[in-house]
Design a protein around this motif. Structure first.
Motif: not given
Length: 81
Positions: A1-20
């Motif tokens: 399953m490939t994530l769309s560009y918008k989904a990757r942008r959103r998930w990267s933001l979540v990972l950087l702001l909450i996950g990291l």
């Protein structure tokens, strides 16, 4: 399953702001369970932990800093004549 560009942008933001920050707190907690190692060893441990957090999420961050490929295909000049 490939994530769309918008989904990757959103998930990267979540990972950087909450996950990291959560990962940093967890790493500090785990390292604090042991006696304080020498400075150079502690530096190596933190460098390794700083590198290891991104390995499972590497696919999320690929291409996020570039323009959306879907919009780039729509605005590309027609060169095939």
């Amino acid at each position: 399953m490939t994530l769309s560009y918008k989904a990757r942008r959103r998930w990267s933001l979540v990972l950087l702001l909450i996950g990291l920050p959560l990962y940093i707190a967890l790493a500090l907690f785990v390292v604090s369970l042991f006696d304080r190692p020498p400075f150079w060893l502690e530096l190596v441990v933190y460098a390794l932990l700083g590198f290891l957090w991104m390995l499972p999420f590497k696919f999320v961050f690929l291409g996020v800093g570039k323009p959306d490929p879907a919009t780039m295909a729509d605005t590309a000049p027609d060169t095939a004549k």
